[in-house]
Design a protein around this motif. Structure first.
Motif, PDB file in Angstrom:
ATOM      1  N   PRO A   1       0.838  -1.209   0.000  1.00 25.62           N
ATOM      2  CA  PRO A   1       0.000   0.000   0.000  1.00 25.62           C
ATOM      3  C   PRO A   1       0.865   1.248   0.000  1.00 25.62           C
ATOM      4  O   PRO A   1       1.906   1.309   0.670  1.00 25.62           O
ATOM      5  CB  PRO A   1      -0.810  -0.130   1.295  1.00 25.62           C
ATOM      6  CG  PRO A   1      -0.860  -1.606   1.549  1.00 25.62           C
ATOM      7  CD  PRO A   1       0.465  -2.144   1.082  1.00 25.62           C
TER       8      PRO A   1
ATOM      9  N   GLU B   1       0.635   4.143   1.275  1.00 24.56           N
ATOM     10  CA  GLU B   1       0.898   4.850   2.533  1.00 24.56           C
ATOM     11  C   GLU B   1       1.967   4.133   3.348  1.00 24.56           C
ATOM     12  O   GLU B   1       2.814   4.773   3.978  1.00 24.56           O
ATOM     13  CB  GLU B   1      -0.377   5.005   3.354  1.00 24.56           C
ATOM     14  CG  GLU B   1      -0.133   5.754   4.651  1.00 24.56           C
ATOM     15  CD  GLU B   1      -1.332   6.506   5.175  1.00 24.56           C
ATOM     16  OE1 GLU B   1      -1.377   6.723   6.393  1.00 24.56           O
ATOM     17  OE2 GLU B   1      -2.213   6.879   4.385  1.00 24.56           O
TER      18      GLU B   1
ATOM     19  N   PRO C   1       1.308  10.305   0.196  1.00 22.54           N
ATOM     20  CA  PRO C   1       0.787   9.092  -0.427  1.00 22.54           C
ATOM     21  C   PRO C   1      -0.547   9.335  -1.135  1.00 22.54           C
ATOM     22  O   PRO C   1      -1.421  10.045  -0.633  1.00 22.54           O
ATOM     23  CB  PRO C   1       0.627   8.127   0.748  1.00 22.54           C
ATOM     24  CG  PRO C   1       0.498   8.999   1.958  1.00 22.54           C
ATOM     25  CD  PRO C   1       1.329  10.219   1.671  1.00 22.54           C
TER      26      PRO C   1
ATOM     27  N   ASN D   1      -3.125   7.551  -1.634  1.00 22.74           N
ATOM     28  CA  ASN D   1      -4.396   7.105  -1.053  1.00 22.74           C
ATOM     29  C   ASN D   1      -5.110   8.238  -0.330  1.00 22.74           C
ATOM     30  O   ASN D   1      -6.329   8.201  -0.146  1.00 22.74           O
ATOM     31  CB  ASN D   1      -4.161   5.936  -0.087  1.00 22.74           C
ATOM     32  CG  ASN D   1      -3.327   6.316   1.116  1.00 22.74           C
ATOM     33  OD1 ASN D   1      -2.182   6.764   0.964  1.00 22.74           O
ATOM     34  ND2 ASN D   1      -3.875   6.162   2.299  1.00 22.74           N
ATOM     35  N   ARG D   2      -4.357   9.271   0.064  1.00 29.10           N
ATOM     36  CA  ARG D   2      -4.976  10.439   0.696  1.00 29.10           C
ATOM     37  C   ARG D   2      -5.822  11.230  -0.305  1.00 29.10           C
ATOM     38  O   ARG D   2      -6.587  12.109   0.090  1.00 29.10           O
ATOM     39  CB  ARG D   2      -3.902  11.337   1.304  1.00 29.10           C
ATOM     40  CG  ARG D   2      -3.119  10.660   2.421  1.00 29.10           C
ATOM     41  CD  ARG D   2      -4.012  10.330   3.600  1.00 29.10           C
ATOM     42  NE  ARG D   2      -3.338   9.542   4.616  1.00 29.10           N
ATOM     43  CZ  ARG D   2      -3.596   9.664   5.916  1.00 29.10           C
ATOM     44  NH1 ARG D   2      -4.493  10.544   6.335  1.00 29.10           N
ATOM     45  NH2 ARG D   2      -2.970   8.898   6.779  1.00 29.10           N
TER      46      ARG D   2
ATOM     47  N   ASP E   1      -7.419   9.233  -2.663  1.00 34.11           N
ATOM     48  CA  ASP E   1      -8.114   8.068  -3.234  1.00 34.11           C
ATOM     49  C   ASP E   1      -7.471   7.599  -4.530  1.00 34.11           C
ATOM     50  O   ASP E   1      -8.149   7.096  -5.435  1.00 34.11           O
ATOM     51  CB  ASP E   1      -9.601   8.357  -3.457  1.00 34.11           C
ATOM     52  CG  ASP E   1     -10.359   8.505  -2.146  1.00 34.11           C
ATOM     53  OD1 ASP E   1      -9.976   7.840  -1.168  1.00 34.11           O
ATOM     54  OD2 ASP E   1     -11.326   9.290  -2.105  1.00 34.11           O
ATOM     55  N   LYS E   2      -6.153   7.754  -4.644  1.00 36.84           N
ATOM     56  CA  LYS E   2      -5.414   7.300  -5.818  1.00 36.84           C
ATOM     57  C   LYS E   2      -4.226   6.461  -5.350  1.00 36.84           C
ATOM     58  O   LYS E   2      -3.146   6.969  -5.058  1.00 36.84           O
ATOM     59  CB  LYS E   2      -4.919   8.490  -6.660  1.00 36.84           C
ATOM     60  CG  LYS E   2      -6.024   9.424  -7.157  1.00 36.84           C
ATOM     61  CD  LYS E   2      -6.948   8.738  -8.150  1.00 36.84           C
ATOM     62  CE  LYS E   2      -8.058   9.678  -8.615  1.00 36.84           C
ATOM     63  NZ  LYS E   2      -9.045   8.986  -9.469  1.00 36.84           N
ATOM     64  N   GLU E   3      -4.453   5.162  -5.246  1.00 37.87           N
ATOM     65  CA  GLU E   3      -3.406   4.241  -4.815  1.00 37.87           C
ATOM     66  C   GLU E   3      -2.281   4.211  -5.854  1.00 37.87           C
ATOM     67  O   GLU E   3      -2.480   4.538  -7.029  1.00 37.87           O
ATOM     68  CB  GLU E   3      -4.006   2.847  -4.631  1.00 37.87           C
ATOM     69  CG  GLU E   3      -3.120   1.837  -3.939  1.00 37.87           C
ATOM     70  CD  GLU E   3      -2.750   2.211  -2.514  1.00 37.87           C
ATOM     71  OE1 GLU E   3      -1.568   2.021  -2.173  1.00 37.87           O
ATOM     72  OE2 GLU E   3      -3.626   2.681  -1.765  1.00 37.87           O
ATOM     73  N   SER E   4      -1.072   3.868  -5.421  1.00 35.87           N
ATOM     74  CA  SER E   4       0.120   3.707  -6.271  1.00 35.87           C
ATOM     75  C   SER E   4       0.700   5.028  -6.773  1.00 35.87           C
ATOM     76  O   SER E   4       1.601   5.016  -7.609  1.00 35.87           O
ATOM     77  CB  SER E   4      -0.168   2.795  -7.476  1.00 35.87           C
ATOM     78  OG  SER E   4      -0.585   1.519  -7.049  1.00 35.87           O
TER      79      SER E   4
END
Length: 278
Positions: free
Chosen positions: A225, A227, A243, A245-246, A248-251
């Motif tokens: 993940p 983060e 990161p 994911n903050r 809502d966009k992983e990677s």
């Protein structure tokens, strides 16, 4: 200025459409005021711009306002004049305001301000980003006369005036804006070239190149993940990225690249070391 405009114009049961991800105020303040908010998400395969056809599906007869951030934080994507023209045409169909956060407006691709395209356009800007003077918290809002008069009344209940010394510094900055902007333009150009070079030689990193603004969104090929990766990078190498994911966009990670050149070079070197260790 953002809080003031939303506080003055948004009422419970209004419908708001907000570009996402973006500055959190643009969608959370309307929610806090009782409005219904739909998120108009940016799309990577569209150069991090949101889809206008999706906006057409979201728009309603009671849509009060469309909120955008141009250029966008975190991606650095810029809506150009043609795109903004289509956006204005959609807003006109229902008489919606377009609220545009323009604090990241580009140097070499100066998209027009929304107030120059649309009678119900509202633009905010400040000295914080393009001018590199965030500490004094001075900015401005541009709109039609009717909206400006409403906001002047509301401003008496929020902040009657800025600090005298902040006003003095802001005046000094704007009197010398060409020199300041040229200095900042050079930083962006030189550091963006360093980012280009790093992306080209780092197999685990890729991006949709931002407009000439001070934020970028980089995709990383990692097996955990994002983060967790970012926290380990910070703890083990002392390098800070935000990161994805903050948003809502992983990677992905947001990298503000307009620091000292030596800091950027060292940070990217350490980021590569950690990527190749993973």
């Amino acid at each position: 200025a953002t809080m003031l405009a939303l506080y003055a114009l948004i009422e419970p049961e209004d419908h708001i459409i907000s570009m996402y991800p973006t500055y959190q105020q643009l969608y959370d303040i309307p929610k806090s005021l009782g409005a219904e908010v739909d998120l108009w998400e940016v799309e990577e395969d569209k150069g991090w711009l949101p889809d206008l056809d999706q906006l057409r599906r979201l728009i309603r007869p009671n849509t009060k306002m469309i909120c955008i951030n141009n250029a966008n934080n975190p991606t650095g994507a810029l809506m150009d004049a043609a795109y903004l023209g289509d956006l204005v045409a959609i807003a006109k169909e229902v008489g919606a305001y377009i609220f545009s956060d323009e604090v990241y407006r580009s140097f070499d691709q100066p998209a027009p301000s929304i107030v120059d395209l649309y009678e119900k356009g509202i633009a905010v800007n400040s000295l914080s980003k393009t001018y590199s003077i965030p500490g004094i918290r001075v900015g401005w809002l541009a709109s039609n006369t009717k909206v400006a008069n409403i906001l002047r009344d509301y401003r008496d209940y929020t902040m009657i005036c800025a600090g005298v010394f902040d006003d003095m510094v802001a005046t000094l900055v704007l009197e010398n804006k060409e020199a300041i902007l040229e200095r900042n333009r050079q930083i962006i150009e030189e550091n963006l070239a360093l980012m280009d070079e790093w992306i080209a030689k780092e197999p685990k990193a890729s991006w949709i190149r931002p407009a000439s603004v001070s934020t970028s969104f980089v995709k990383l090929d990692v097996d955990r993940p994002i983060e967790v990766f970012a926290l380990e990078l910070l703890q083990e190498y002392g390098v800070l990225v935000v990161p994805g994911n903050r948003f809502d966009k992983e990677s992905h990670v947001r990298i503000g690249y307009c620091c000292d050149k030596e800091v950027l070079q060292k940070g990217l070197e350490k980021l590569s070391q950690f990527l190749n260790k993973c």
